[in-house]
Design an enzyme around this catalytic site. Structure first.
Site, PDB file in Angstrom:
ATOM      1  N   THR A  20      52.095  11.094  43.488  1.00 59.32           N
ATOM      2  CA  THR A  20      51.470  11.793  44.614  1.00 59.32           C
ATOM      3  C   THR A  20      52.297  11.705  45.885  1.00 59.32           C
ATOM      4  O   THR A  20      52.364  12.662  46.673  1.00 59.32           O
ATOM      5  CB  THR A  20      50.078  11.160  44.887  1.00 59.32           C
ATOM      6  N   ASP A  64      54.883  12.354  36.909  1.00 57.73           N
ATOM      7  CA  ASP A  64      53.594  11.704  37.121  1.00 57.73           C
ATOM      8  C   ASP A  64      53.691  10.371  36.374  1.00 57.73           C
ATOM      9  O   ASP A  64      54.145  10.336  35.222  1.00 57.73           O
ATOM     10  CB  ASP A  64      52.472  12.570  36.528  1.00 57.73           C
ATOM     11  N   SER A  66      51.755   8.673  34.809  1.00 57.83           N
ATOM     12  CA  SER A  66      51.030   8.557  33.542  1.00 57.83           C
ATOM     13  C   SER A  66      51.975   8.718  32.363  1.00 57.83           C
ATOM     14  O   SER A  66      51.658   8.300  31.245  1.00 57.83           O
ATOM     15  CB  SER A  66      49.924   9.614  33.458  1.00 57.83           C
ATOM     16  N   ASP A  97      49.213   5.290  39.415  1.00 53.40           N
ATOM     17  CA  ASP A  97      48.439   5.068  38.188  1.00 53.40           C
ATOM     18  C   ASP A  97      49.005   3.945  37.309  1.00 53.40           C
ATOM     19  O   ASP A  97      48.258   3.136  36.777  1.00 53.40           O
ATOM     20  CB  ASP A  97      48.356   6.356  37.356  1.00 53.40           C
ATOM     21  N   THR A 282      40.752 -12.010  29.386  1.00 50.43           N
ATOM     22  CA  THR A 282      39.400 -11.661  29.829  1.00 50.43           C
ATOM     23  C   THR A 282      39.341 -10.241  30.406  1.00 50.43           C
ATOM     24  O   THR A 282      40.292  -9.791  31.054  1.00 50.43           O
ATOM     25  CB  THR A 282      38.853 -12.665  30.864  1.00 50.43           C
ATOM     26  N   GLN A 283      38.212  -9.587  30.177  1.00 47.48           N
ATOM     27  CA  GLN A 283      37.989  -8.260  30.781  1.00 47.48           C
ATOM     28  C   GLN A 283      37.782  -8.357  32.288  1.00 47.48           C
ATOM     29  O   GLN A 283      37.857  -7.350  32.989  1.00 47.48           O
ATOM     30  CB  GLN A 283      36.749  -7.598  30.157  1.00 47.48           C
ATOM     31  N   CYS A 284      37.494  -9.575  32.786  1.00 52.21           N
ATOM     32  CA  CYS A 284      37.286  -9.733  34.238  1.00 52.21           C
ATOM     33  C   CYS A 284      38.645  -9.688  34.946  1.00 52.21           C
ATOM     34  O   CYS A 284      39.629 -10.230  34.452  1.00 52.21           O
ATOM     35  CB  CYS A 284      36.630 -11.078  34.539  1.00 52.21           C
TER      36      CYS A 284
HETATM   37  N1  ASP Z   1      48.841  10.602  38.926  1.00 53.00           N
HETATM   38  C1  ASP Z   1      49.644  10.088  40.022  1.00 53.00           C
HETATM   39  C2  ASP Z   1      50.706   9.174  39.412  1.00 53.00           C
HETATM   40  O1  ASP Z   1      50.440   8.066  39.100  1.00 53.00           O
HETATM   41  C3  ASP Z   1      48.789   9.375  40.997  1.00 53.00           C
HETATM   42  C4  ASP Z   1      49.548   8.762  42.147  1.00 53.00           C
HETATM   43  O2  ASP Z   1      50.687   9.010  42.385  1.00 53.00           O
HETATM   44  O3  ASP Z   1      48.964   7.963  42.876  1.00 53.00           O
HETATM   45  O4  ASP Z   1      51.829   9.614  39.263  1.00 53.00           O
END
Ligand code: ASP
Length: 348
Positions: A20, A64, A66, A97, A282-284
């Site tokens: 972003t 991105d 991801s 992300d 742990t999930q915490c």
């Molecule tokens: N989907 C974007 C990424 O991780 C979100 C961000 O940049 O904050 O590339």
């Protein structure tokens, strides 16, 4: 201590991967598009007054986060290695992300790091009026170039976001919309930016004197078993017996507890007899695994499940990939998983 202090100005390499942060409005269409990072001075003219020199390296096309992967972590690690002697510090602009995964992965790939490698990003694009990108970039650059007595103040892989600097492998994204999108519940921030930048120096790792090296071998043959009440034998067995899998991160309740049904314990035992490493995490987000504190984890200790202590999920994933990539025998891998290597877990 500042970038413009006594000697030569700090020299930084800014690596722009995407996310972003790098979006700006297209003047013609009004749409948000990835910006050419050569325009960074147009969007943040203040950086000219920071008193540092910097070069840019931009991913083309920007991504991105991801789509991040061990291959790209390797490329990033090698990029830092190739330019290590030419720069005082490195700033990695990255989507939020998977930023905590990248920071964790790099922390394991780097050996004897003595310069700052700081990741940052933003919740709003740099081209938005209310963007958080400006503050995040400016302060990250300041920290990446900060020295005391000629040495980097923060020679670690970190994440800087919304006035806080965290150790990267202790950090987690916890909000999709707040500017303070990251936290580190099991380790204090390494710095806080107010009127001054206050460094928490007792919590910063001092670098070893050996030469910097990159060991970027990773093996992604891992799976994740997340516990929930009602989980079925089919689901558990599908994960434990995923073809090719060498290690399973078992995300457990509270202090590391699971169900105690015989089918579950037998399934775990069988997988472990077949050489699968099972790491209890742990999930915490805050606190740690304490095998044996409750009856619902005592048997896990008895059958030899590995204790994930207070590691984040991101650190657990990348540490496992890195340890598997080293090709150690399972016993050594299990032992190193429970040992702090880069400050990613607390001493017991
Ligand atoms: N989907 C974007 C990424 O991780 C979100 C961000 O940049 O904050 O590339």
């Amino acid at each position: 201590m500042s970038l413009s202090s006594t000697s030569a100005p700090a020299k930084l390499l800014i690596i722009y991967t995407g996310g972003t942060i790098g979006m700006a409005y297209n003047d013609a269409t009004g749409a948000l598009i990835p910006m050419d990072f050569k325009e960074i001075k147009y969007h943040i003219p203040e950086i000219a007054r920071l008193g540092c020199e910097f070069d840019m390296h931009a991913f083309n096309p920007p991504m991105d986060s991801s789509n991040m992967s061990p291959d790209i972590w390797r490329q990033l690690a090698n990029l830092v290695y190739d330019h290590y002697s030419a720069y005082d510090g490195f700033v990695i602009l990255h989507g939020s992300d998977t930023m905590a995964f990248t920071a964790s992965a790099l922390s394991f790939m780097f050996e004897n790091l003595s310069k700052p490698v700081i990741l940052t990003g933003s919740q709003l694009p740099i081209g938005e009026i209310r963007t958080d990108a400006k503050e995040n970039i400016i302060t990250t650059m300041e920290i990446a170039g900060a020295k005391r007595h000629g040495r980097a103040i923060v020679p670690e892989v970190c994440i800087y976001f919304d006035y806080y600097l965290f150790r990267g492998n202790r950090t987690k994204k916890n909000s999709t919309e707040k500017f303070d999108a990251f936290y580190s519940l099991n380790y204090p921030p390494l710095a806080e930016a107010g009127i001054d930048i206050q460094y928490n120096e007792t919590n910063i790792i001092r670098p070893a004197s050996q030469p910097f090296a990159v060991n970027a071998r990773m093996n992604a043959d891992i799976a994740v078993l997340k516990m929930f009440p009602g989980i079925t034998p089919n689901a558990v067995n599908a994960i434990l017996h995923t073809p090719g899998v060498k290690a399973v991160i078992m995300e457990t309740f509270g202090n590391g507890n699971t169900i105690t049904a015989p089918w579950f314990i037998d399934g775990l035992r069988k997988a472990m007899d077949n050489g699968i490493i099972v790491l209890d995490r742990t999930q915490c987000d805050g606190g740690s695994v304490e095998l044996g504190r409750y009856e619902t984890s005592a048997y896990l200790k008895a059958i030899g499940v590995t204790n994930g202590n207070d590691m984040t999920f991101e650190a657990s994933v990348t540490k496992l990939m890195w340890l598997l990539g080293q090709g150690y025998p399972p016993d050594k891998t299990r032992q190193l998983l429970e040992t702090p290597l880069r400050g990613e877990l607390s001493e017991k």
